[in-house]
Motif scaffolding. Structure first.
Motif, PDB file in Angstrom:
ATOM      1  N   HIS A 132      85.753  43.992   3.077  1.00  0.00           N
ATOM      2  CA  HIS A 132      85.580  43.513   4.450  1.00  0.00           C
ATOM      3  C   HIS A 132      86.055  42.065   4.572  1.00  0.00           C
ATOM      4  N   VAL A 133      85.656  41.239   3.624  1.00  0.00           N
ATOM      5  CA  VAL A 133      86.034  39.823   3.647  1.00  0.00           C
ATOM      6  C   VAL A 133      87.543  39.666   3.539  1.00  0.00           C
ATOM      7  N   ALA A 134      88.183  40.508   2.726  1.00  0.00           N
ATOM      8  CA  ALA A 134      89.617  40.362   2.475  1.00  0.00           C
ATOM      9  C   ALA A 134      90.488  40.983   3.568  1.00  0.00           C
ATOM     10  N   HIS A 135      90.079  42.129   4.125  1.00  0.00           N
ATOM     11  CA  HIS A 135      90.993  42.898   4.972  1.00  0.00           C
ATOM     12  C   HIS A 135      90.564  43.068   6.426  1.00  0.00           C
ATOM     13  N   VAL A 136      89.285  42.874   6.729  1.00  0.00           N
ATOM     14  CA  VAL A 136      88.822  43.112   8.097  1.00  0.00           C
ATOM     15  C   VAL A 136      88.449  41.817   8.808  1.00  0.00           C
ATOM     16  N   ALA A 137      87.558  41.039   8.208  1.00  0.00           N
ATOM     17  CA  ALA A 137      87.080  39.810   8.855  1.00  0.00           C
ATOM     18  C   ALA A 137      88.204  38.866   9.286  1.00  0.00           C
ATOM     19  N   PRO A 138      89.281  38.689   8.480  1.00  0.00           N
ATOM     20  CA  PRO A 138      90.350  37.765   8.911  1.00  0.00           C
ATOM     21  C   PRO A 138      91.036  38.189  10.202  1.00  0.00           C
ATOM     22  N   SER A 139      91.002  39.473  10.532  1.00  0.00           N
ATOM     23  CA  SER A 139      91.696  39.928  11.742  1.00  0.00           C
ATOM     24  C   SER A 139      91.004  39.445  13.016  1.00  0.00           C
ATOM     25  N   ARG A 140      89.792  38.944  12.888  1.00  0.00           N
ATOM     26  CA  ARG A 140      89.097  38.368  14.044  1.00  0.00           C
ATOM     27  C   ARG A 140      89.910  37.239  14.664  1.00  0.00           C
ATOM     28  N   ALA A 141      90.667  36.529  13.822  1.00  0.00           N
ATOM     29  CA  ALA A 141      91.426  35.361  14.280  1.00  0.00           C
ATOM     30  C   ALA A 141      92.559  35.717  15.234  1.00  0.00           C
ATOM     31  N   VAL A 142      93.022  36.968  15.226  1.00  0.00           N
ATOM     32  CA  VAL A 142      94.134  37.341  16.107  1.00  0.00           C
ATOM     33  C   VAL A 142      93.654  38.055  17.366  1.00  0.00           C
ATOM     34  N   ALA A 143      92.341  38.158  17.537  1.00  0.00           N
ATOM     35  CA  ALA A 143      91.799  38.863  18.699  1.00  0.00           C
ATOM     36  C   ALA A 143      91.931  38.042  19.974  1.00  0.00           C
ATOM     37  N   ASP A 144      92.178  38.716  21.070  1.00  0.00           N
ATOM     38  CA  ASP A 144      92.153  38.086  22.391  1.00  0.00           C
ATOM     39  C   ASP A 144      90.720  37.945  22.880  1.00  0.00           C
ATOM     40  N   LEU A 145      89.873  38.842  22.395  1.00  0.00           N
ATOM     41  CA  LEU A 145      88.486  38.881  22.838  1.00  0.00           C
ATOM     42  C   LEU A 145      87.603  39.312  21.678  1.00  0.00           C
ATOM     43  N   VAL A 146      86.501  38.593  21.470  1.00  0.00           N
ATOM     44  CA  VAL A 146      85.500  38.953  20.465  1.00  0.00           C
ATOM     45  C   VAL A 146      84.231  39.323  21.204  1.00  0.00           C
ATOM     46  N   VAL A 147      83.731  40.544  20.978  1.00  0.00           N
ATOM     47  CA  VAL A 147      82.511  40.984  21.645  1.00  0.00           C
ATOM     48  C   VAL A 147      81.396  41.143  20.626  1.00  0.00           C
ATOM     49  N   ASP A 148      80.179  41.022  21.101  1.00  0.00           N
ATOM     50  CA  ASP A 148      79.002  41.104  20.252  1.00  0.00           C
ATOM     51  C   ASP A 148      78.598  42.563  20.051  1.00  0.00           C
ATOM     52  N   GLY A 149      78.769  43.054  18.822  1.00  0.00           N
ATOM     53  CA  GLY A 149      78.478  44.446  18.531  1.00  0.00           C
ATOM     54  C   GLY A 149      77.012  44.792  18.483  1.00  0.00           C
ATOM     55  N   THR A 150      76.118  43.804  18.611  1.00  0.00           N
ATOM     56  CA  THR A 150      74.695  44.109  18.647  1.00  0.00           C
ATOM     57  C   THR A 150      74.233  44.419  20.075  1.00  0.00           C
ATOM     58  N   HIS A 151      75.133  44.283  21.028  1.00  0.00           N
ATOM     59  CA  HIS A 151      74.791  44.584  22.415  1.00  0.00           C
ATOM     60  C   HIS A 151      75.026  46.061  22.711  1.00  0.00           C
ATOM     61  N   GLU A 152      74.465  46.530  23.796  1.00  0.00           N
ATOM     62  CA  GLU A 152      74.609  47.918  24.202  1.00  0.00           C
ATOM     63  C   GLU A 152      76.049  48.205  24.633  1.00  0.00           C
ATOM     64  N   GLY A 153      76.415  49.498  24.576  1.00  0.00           N
ATOM     65  CA  GLY A 153      77.760  49.901  24.954  1.00  0.00           C
ATOM     66  C   GLY A 153      78.188  49.430  26.327  1.00  0.00           C
ATOM     67  N   PRO A 154      77.346  49.570  27.372  1.00  0.00           N
ATOM     68  CA  PRO A 154      77.758  49.136  28.714  1.00  0.00           C
ATOM     69  C   PRO A 154      78.088  47.641  28.782  1.00  0.00           C
ATOM     70  N   GLU A 155      77.380  46.834  28.001  1.00  0.00           N
ATOM     71  CA  GLU A 155      77.654  45.398  28.018  1.00  0.00           C
ATOM     72  C   GLU A 155      78.985  45.076  27.347  1.00  0.00           C
ATOM     73  N   MET A 156      79.268  45.734  26.221  1.00  0.00           N
ATOM     74  CA  MET A 156      80.566  45.559  25.577  1.00  0.00           C
ATOM     75  C   MET A 156      81.675  46.067  26.488  1.00  0.00           C
ATOM     76  N   LEU A 157      81.418  47.174  27.149  1.00  0.00           N
ATOM     77  CA  LEU A 157      82.400  47.754  28.059  1.00  0.00           C
ATOM     78  C   LEU A 157      82.746  46.787  29.183  1.00  0.00           C
ATOM     79  N   ALA A 158      81.733  46.152  29.757  1.00  0.00           N
ATOM     80  CA  ALA A 158      81.978  45.210  30.851  1.00  0.00           C
ATOM     81  C   ALA A 158      82.886  44.076  30.404  1.00  0.00           C
ATOM     82  N   ALA A 159      82.710  43.617  29.170  1.00  0.00           N
ATOM     83  CA  ALA A 159      83.548  42.534  28.668  1.00  0.00           C
ATOM     84  C   ALA A 159      85.002  42.963  28.531  1.00  0.00           C
ATOM     85  N   VAL A 160      85.217  44.160  27.973  1.00  0.00           N
ATOM     86  CA  VAL A 160      86.582  44.628  27.724  1.00  0.00           C
ATOM     87  C   VAL A 160      87.290  45.015  29.014  1.00  0.00           C
TER      88      VAL A 160
END
Length: 220
Positions: free
Chosen positions: A150-178
């Motif tokens: 995860h540290v080597a191959h997944v976490a670094p990709s956060r840096a190229v995201a246009d949007l970072v959403v909080d995965g501890t929130h409910e689906g509707p809240e993440m949906l509203a952000a996207v």
């Protein structure tokens, strides 16, 4: 017009929850591509990246991007874009922002972030409830390679995201952000004269730095 949305994040971060919520929002206009469906065959030792499990068995390394069949993923995206009525193709998976074949075709890039302890707890519960797997084995595999992958191959990709959403929130809240990103595409009225083929899709303006969408606090 059509577009591609890439949704990445760690195991059990909430990627699938977000992708499914999007699909339910506009089922006729959205096609899903799950990277989990495009690993190389687990019985073919000549393809993919292999490792030794905590149980001492040689297995395909599901936590390494080299175990994904990128050609098959690209073909799946092309098929989805060509489907009548599809306006948005959502590609979700651990490596949606890691694999060049996905990242470079994405018009929007989202990273679903969640604390490591939350993700691990969710993963173990899923393994117990769905696969009836011994939680001890899950923890050993996590300590042996899962965390480092995860540290080597997944976490670094956060840096190229246009949007970072909080995965501890409910689906509707993440949906509203996207929907703040892709909503205009989904709500646009198709024009058969100016929008005849999937190739004629606009490229998005790239964000200089990733942004975390601020959402109301919610317990999960």
């Amino acid at each position: 017009m059509t577009g591609v949305l890439a949704v990445a994040g760690g195991t059990a971060s909430g990627k699938s929850t977000l992708a499914e919520a999007l699909s339910l929002q506009c089922p006729e206009s959205i096609a899903l591509v799950h990277l989990d469906d495009y690993y190389v065959p687990a019985h073919d030792p000549l393809r993919g990246v292999w490792t030794v499990s905590a149980g001492g068995h040689a297995i395909l390394d599901w936590n390494h991007p080299g175990s994904i069949d990128e050609a098959a993923v690209s073909a799946a995206i092309d098929r989805a874009l060509a489907r009548p009525g599809v306006r948005l193709v959502v590609v979700e998976g651990l490596f949606a922002l890691t694999l060049p074949s996905v990242r470079e075709r994405a018009d929007w890039r989202v990273y679903v972030d969640a604390p490591d302890d939350v993700r691990l707890a969710r993963k173990i519960l899923r393994k117990i409830e769905v696969q009836r797997q011994d939680p001890r084995l899950s923890l050993l595999n996590y300590l042996q390679s899962g965390r480092d992958r995860h540290v080597a191959h997944v976490a670094p990709s956060r840096a190229v995201a246009d949007l970072v959403v909080d995965g501890t929130h409910e689906g509707p809240e993440m949906l509203a952000a996207v929907l703040g990103l892709v909503g205009p595409l989904l709500s646009a009225v198709p024009d058969p004269l100016s929008d005849p083929v999937p190739a004629a899709r606009p490229r998005r303006a790239r964000a200089v730095t990733p942004r975390t969408h601020q959402l109301p606090a919610a317990a999960v």
